[in-house]
Scaffold this active site. Structure first.
Site, PDB file in Angstrom:
ATOM      1  N   ARG A 215       0.863  -1.185   0.000  1.00  0.00           N
ATOM      2  CA  ARG A 215       0.000   0.000   0.000  1.00  0.00           C
ATOM      3  C   ARG A 215       0.901   1.237   0.000  1.00  0.00           C
ATOM      4  O   ARG A 215       1.440   1.607   1.034  1.00  0.00           O
ATOM      5  CB  ARG A 215      -0.877  -0.032   1.252  1.00  0.00           C
ATOM      6  CG  ARG A 215      -2.051   0.941   1.244  1.00  0.00           C
ATOM      7  CD  ARG A 215      -2.655   1.071   2.635  1.00  0.00           C
ATOM      8  NE  ARG A 215      -1.842   1.958   3.454  1.00  0.00           N
ATOM      9  CZ  ARG A 215      -1.764   1.885   4.780  1.00  0.00           C
ATOM     10  NH1 ARG A 215      -2.423   0.980   5.457  1.00  0.00           N
ATOM     11  NH2 ARG A 215      -1.001   2.746   5.447  1.00  0.00           N
ATOM     12  N   HIS A 219      -3.790   4.567   4.465  1.00  0.00           N
ATOM     13  CA  HIS A 219      -4.932   3.643   4.536  1.00  0.00           C
ATOM     14  C   HIS A 219      -6.167   4.312   3.921  1.00  0.00           C
ATOM     15  O   HIS A 219      -6.843   3.742   3.076  1.00  0.00           O
ATOM     16  CB  HIS A 219      -5.192   3.255   5.985  1.00  0.00           C
ATOM     17  CG  HIS A 219      -6.532   2.626   6.219  1.00  0.00           C
ATOM     18  ND1 HIS A 219      -6.882   1.417   5.662  1.00  0.00           N
ATOM     19  CD2 HIS A 219      -7.619   3.054   6.906  1.00  0.00           C
ATOM     20  CE1 HIS A 219      -8.125   1.119   6.013  1.00  0.00           C
ATOM     21  NE2 HIS A 219      -8.590   2.099   6.762  1.00  0.00           N
ATOM     22  N   TYR A 228       3.867   5.779  11.460  1.00  0.00           N
ATOM     23  CA  TYR A 228       4.148   4.386  11.821  1.00  0.00           C
ATOM     24  C   TYR A 228       5.046   3.632  10.847  1.00  0.00           C
ATOM     25  O   TYR A 228       5.363   2.476  11.076  1.00  0.00           O
ATOM     26  CB  TYR A 228       2.837   3.616  12.039  1.00  0.00           C
ATOM     27  CG  TYR A 228       1.839   3.701  10.894  1.00  0.00           C
ATOM     28  CD1 TYR A 228       1.969   2.893   9.768  1.00  0.00           C
ATOM     29  CD2 TYR A 228       0.759   4.583  10.948  1.00  0.00           C
ATOM     30  CE1 TYR A 228       1.054   2.967   8.729  1.00  0.00           C
ATOM     31  CE2 TYR A 228      -0.158   4.665   9.914  1.00  0.00           C
ATOM     32  CZ  TYR A 228      -0.013   3.853   8.806  1.00  0.00           C
ATOM     33  OH  TYR A 228      -0.910   3.925   7.783  1.00  0.00           O
TER      34      TYR A 228
END
Lengths: 325, 326
Positions: A215, A219, A228
């Site tokens: 990805r 998100h 993160y």
């Protein structure tokens, strides 16, 4: 589709969409698997499958209307062989399995049979529903392919928070084959998915395909991946960009010339323009739409509430811009 | 023409009639096949209709309801058995987020003709999670129909009506009444029997309306018989979603009093909603507040205590007395 994706992110930033879920980096997994489907096959997407939707003839504006809040997904699942987006993680794996059990009962398994595919991500492999779907599909030998896009991240949680074993190996415990494919190689995804679908449609049961991908974006438009994950990891995967890879492949093998790529760019511009215009001109649903299609049969509670709300709304007519009492 | 049937056998006969009527009707659940279900409600169907139509599923309630949704999308009409009330909860996600909403999410393009049969209620001396009354959760969920039966006649016809409905129907079976037996008119036409969403006056009366459904209807009728001082009208609610308010309010406007009895817990139970609605619609006709007789707001107790927990004849009569105290 990448252009639709980037336009949608921009539209969200401009307040035209409530949310967008980017597929950036997963184009090969989605287009490769989506193109492996036959017309009569049925796909059960999660909520990031814009590339598969494109393959199934869903117009981008239908996807945008859902993320704008103008509809819950306006397409006809039967017409497109593409179910509505499912937001509760993993739920659709069971719907796909049940649909495949129906295909079996229709006698539609065989040489020219129907196959079903369920899409989900690495995070969904932790859900009970996904594991129940694996088991139901296995004991019924249902004609379904489980297509997991392992994009390495479930929002902020890396794969090691979801699974101690590679995802494709889960299938062995349920009694059907699991295979990992390079999810950034569109031709590999096409070939592997086509083989798995053919296995299913001819009565050889389910397969779990793990498309190993990444990805590259957030998100959703509400997410901030810099909190993160390391930029170095992203850069490494950017070098494996699935669209760049297919371009290099076509160029190296003399399968496409500069004029082709120029034409693709021009088409992207046109699609982008269309998406922007369609999104901005999309009307809000009528207030009384709230009451539509809750039940198939007349329902006295809904009918009464609709009538009362319609009266309430009409009490504001002629009240002017101030409204109120 | 009638046949003497228990509630359990009447549901069984209704399921059989539905399967004969429509080849798309399927049974799914744990032990519904060879065994015929733990209460034998699907007895004989596996033998006569085969494993493709009477499906013994893996032991996973979410899986059962989730695959039933997929079957419905493919054009089938699955009748799902949840073995006991307390085992519904693993299927709550599929029921509340998927089954109930699918029609509206798809703007009417997907029908969900799924029936979920759930034996419910207490009074059988069972262990934990086998005696619950979860109907309020279903009643609170838009997109579901919720019905329950109290006699063999309704059991036979309502299961068939539920299966013909294009909406998902939660079909609650009063397990402690499975063995109640009366005559059933199996020769009537499904189009002529009482519609699925209607309440039924089970016993006419003039002084107080007593509402009950499922296992409590028998208790309510006994209470009405026992109260020789008042003429009690008993209404079997039958459908908890939607509720047939015209039948209920017409009765309350005549009697001026309403007592609602159920096995579900008091707070936020079906009686609370009915009380609010009747108060709105019958305010000037009421001689007393609406009285609720329900289970306590505690988890279902050990079975040696259930006779104190479940509203029985005396507690229903106590509720009636409270209504007449005004």
């Amino acid at each position: 589709m990448r252009r639709v994706d980037s336009e949608a992110i921009t539209l969200q930033r401009q307040g035209e969409l409530g949310l967008w879920v980017s597929l950036l980096g997963q184009e090969a997994a989605q287009i490769g698997s989506g193109r492996a489907l036959r017309d009569r096959d049925m796909a059960f997407p999660s909520y990031r499958e814009h590339g598969v939707a494109w393959c199934r003839g869903i117009q981008p504006k239908e996807l945008l209307s859902m993320f704008r809040g103008a509809s819950n997904g306006g397409w006809d699942p039967h017409e497109h062989g593409f179910h509505l987006y499912t937001i509760v993680i993993g739920s659709q794996a069971l719907h796909a399995t049940g649909y495949a059990m129906g295909v079996q009962r229709d006698g539609a398994v065989g040489e020219d049979g129907t196959a079903v595919i369920s899409y989900f991500g690495d995070g969904a492999t932790s859900q009970g529903d996904t594991n129940e779907a694996f088991n139901f599909a296995s004991v019924n030998n249902a004609p379904v392919v489980f297509f997991c896009q392992n994009n390495q991240w479930a929002i902020s949680e890396p794969l090691e928070r979801q699974s101690r074993v590679p995802i494709y190996r889960r299938a062995a415990g349920f009694g059907f084959p699991g295979v990992r494919v390079d999810g950034n190689d569109v031709l590999a995804c096409l070939a592997v998915t086509r083989a798995a679908l053919d296995n299913a449609r001819t009565g050889n049961g389910p397969t779990l395909v793990e498309a190993f991908t990444y990805r590259m974006g957030a998100h959703t438009t509400n997410d901030d991946p810099t909190r993160y994950r390391d930029k170095a990891e992203l850069d490494e995967w950017k070098a494996k960009d699935p669209i760049l890879r297919v371009r290099r492949y076509l160029e190296a093998n003399g399968l496409a010339d500069e004029a082709f790529f120029t034409a693709v760019d021009e088409e992207s511009d046109r699609v982008g323009e269309t998406v922007r215009t369609q999104c901005r001109s999309m009307p809000d649903p009528e207030p009384l739409d709230i009451f539509h299609e809750v039940y198939a049969e007349p329902n006295v509670h809904i009918d009464q509430q609709r009538a009362e709300f319609a009266d309430y709304l009409s009490s504001f007519e002629g009240a002017g811009a101030e409204g109120g009492r | 023409m009638g046949t003497n049937l228990t509630i359990g056998k009447a549901i069984n006969a209704g399921l059989r009639a539905a399967m004969e009527h429509d080849p798309k009707v399927l049974m799914m659940g744990e032990d519904v096949g060879r065994l015929g279900g733990v209460f034998r409600v699907t007895d004989g169907l596996y033998k006569d209709f085969g494993a493709d139509r009477v499906i013994d599923t893996p032991l996973a309630e979410s899986g059962i309801v989730g695959t039933a949704i997929g079957m419905a999308m493919r054009g089938y009409r699955p009748v799902v058995e949840i073995q006991f009330d307390g085992f519904f909860f693993p299927a709550a996600n599929q029921t509340f987020t998927q089954l109930a909403k699918m029609r509206r999410r798809s703007a009417g393009k997907l029908a969900m003709p799924v029936v979920m049969r759930i034996p419910y209620g207490g009074g059988i001396g069972a262990v934990e999670h086998h005696s619950e009354s979860p109907e309020a959760y279903f009643q609170h969920t838009a997109g579901l129909r919720v019905v329950t039966v109290a006699n063999p006649e309704d059991a036979y016809w309502m299961i068939q009506q539920a299966i013909r409905s294009d909406d998902p129907v939660i079909f609650l079976e009063p397990k402690r009444r499975y063995y109640e037996k009366t005559e059933v008119d199996t020769e009537a036409s499904i189009h002529e029997v009482t519609p699925l969403g209607s309440a039924r006056v089970a016993r006419p009366g003039t002084d107080c309306t007593l509402l009950a459904y499922g296992p409590m209807v028998k208790t309510a009728l006994q209470a009405a018989e026992a109260d020789t001082d008042h003429s009690i009208e008993v209404i079997d609610v039958r459908s908890l979603s939607p509720v047939d308010y015209p039948t209920i309010t017409a009765s309350v406007k005549r009697t001026g009093r309403l007592v609602v009895a159920h096995e579900a817990t008091l707070t936020g139970g079906p009686g609370a909603e009915i009380a609010a609605r009747v108060t709105e619609e019958c305010f000037y006709h009421l001689e007393s507040p609406v009285i609720r007789v329900a289970a306590f707001d505690t988890p279902y107790p050990q079975s040696r205590l259930e006779e104190h927990y479940l509203p029985d004849l005396d507690r229903v009569l106590d509720g009636v007395d409270r209504a007449f105290a005004y």
